[in-house]
Design an enzyme around this catalytic site. Sequence first.
Site, PDB file in Angstrom:
ATOM      1  N   GLY A  87     -12.335  -4.314   1.049  1.00  0.00           N
ATOM      2  CA  GLY A  87     -13.667  -3.876   1.176  1.00  0.00           C
ATOM      3  C   GLY A  87     -14.163  -2.959   0.495  1.00  0.00           C
TER       4      GLY A  87
ATOM      5  N   GLY B 134      -6.892  -6.887   0.133  1.00  0.00           N
ATOM      6  CA  GLY B 134      -6.716  -7.378   1.447  1.00  0.00           C
ATOM      7  C   GLY B 134      -5.993  -8.688   1.307  1.00  0.00           C
TER       8      GLY B 134
ATOM      9  N   ARG C 216       0.935  -1.140  -0.044  1.00  0.00           N
ATOM     10  CA  ARG C 216       0.047  -0.153  -0.199  1.00  0.00           C
ATOM     11  C   ARG C 216       0.870   1.179  -0.203  1.00  0.00           C
ATOM     12  NH1 ARG C 216      -4.972  -2.075   3.984  1.00  0.00           N
ATOM     13  NH2 ARG C 216      -6.165  -2.624   2.255  1.00  0.00           N
TER      14      ARG C 216
ATOM     15  N   LYS D  52     -16.495 -16.181   5.270  1.00  0.00           N
ATOM     16  CA  LYS D  52     -17.806 -16.107   5.426  1.00  0.00           C
ATOM     17  C   LYS D  52     -18.800 -15.701   4.329  1.00  0.00           C
ATOM     18  CE  LYS D  52     -17.080 -14.550  10.354  1.00  0.00           C
ATOM     19  NZ  LYS D  52     -17.536 -13.540  11.344  1.00  0.00           N
TER      20      LYS D  52
END
Length: 401
Positions: free
Chosen positions: A382, A358, A34, A199
């Site tokens: 995200g 991510g 990043r 998830k």
Amino acid sequence: MKTIEDLEVTGKRVFVRADLNVPLSGATITDDGRIRAVAPTIAKLLARGARVVVASHLGRPKGEPDPQFSLAPVAVRLGEILGAPVAFATDTVGESAKATVAALGDGEVTLLENLRFNAGETSKDDAERGAFADELAALADLYVGDGFGAVHRKHASVYDLPARLPHAVGDLIATEVGVLKRLTEEVARPYVVVLGGSKVSDKVGVIDNLLGKADRILIGGGMAYTFLAALGHEVGISLLQKDQIPTVLEYLERGKANGVEFVIPVDVAISASFPDLKTKAPVEDFEVVDADAIPADKEGLDIGPKTRALFAEKIADAATVFWNGPVGVFEHPAFAEGTKAVAQALLESDAFTVVGGGDSAAAVRILGFDETKFGHISTGGGASLEYLEGKTLPGLAALEG
């Protein structure tokens, strides 16, 4: 949106909202992706004589200073990448920040301490957030938004500050938005999406939206076991979200109706317990079983060799591939083969390939792949997902105003 070329920056204090939320082990940066991603924007502004004030969050401090989340190590690494000294302010809007910014000359740069050390940054109260944005605005003449990993947050430095200063979008965000448009508008087909991570609930919105856009959706990672359970298979002690089974069944039916092919693991690598990610100790009971034959006392931790081959086959003829989420516990060698296989399949395809930030981006680097060989590696997992869900991202909306 205006770009930095539209701003007259010489001699001006330019506030650059970056995303420098890098992983740390103590004071050691374990992945500087990043920092390297935003460095070209900063370098371009410095070359034009701007006085650059860089700001970012790191981690989730509780609205007050916490040494473990200090950006001090980031200032050192940013300076190494830029090849120029980076002055570090030990607060965000206090005496150190004011003095450090005031001391800047043309073509010089400072990094403020972690924005989230101030409760106003993330406050849900508009007045409190606005008050912090006012203090930040006093440090600058112009604003450049280039922290793509934070644009889905309605935070002071992302959402409120651009309204207080002449603003433009940085090169990184401009690139990210351009890539995401290629995934949502006039997409080259076949369009294959690979979704992993733990998830189903984290991916509900993106799956819902992609059912009208993707040609194939490949499911791996912990979320695969909820899909397998929905198909009536025993999943042992694997990660399972029982409350999401009705949603998964609905998606599978909609997929059939819309001509979207879901590709679910046909075999998995299992163990009786989660591996030790610190010691990387060998997994004594490692085995591979068919996806419909997981013992009641074992958990799935990676896709198996037949699934790796199946996924590679489904990616091979793609024109566009979006990948978000590892398909196994890649941090342990025993369960890294699935994620390696997905990355390799992307490299071997002729498709425009996007790695959705991510953990996926981290996996690419940790597993030793040349990140320049992918079409694009996003800095915001995200944010990418919310864009693909069709949501309005507060940070982008603020830059359009």
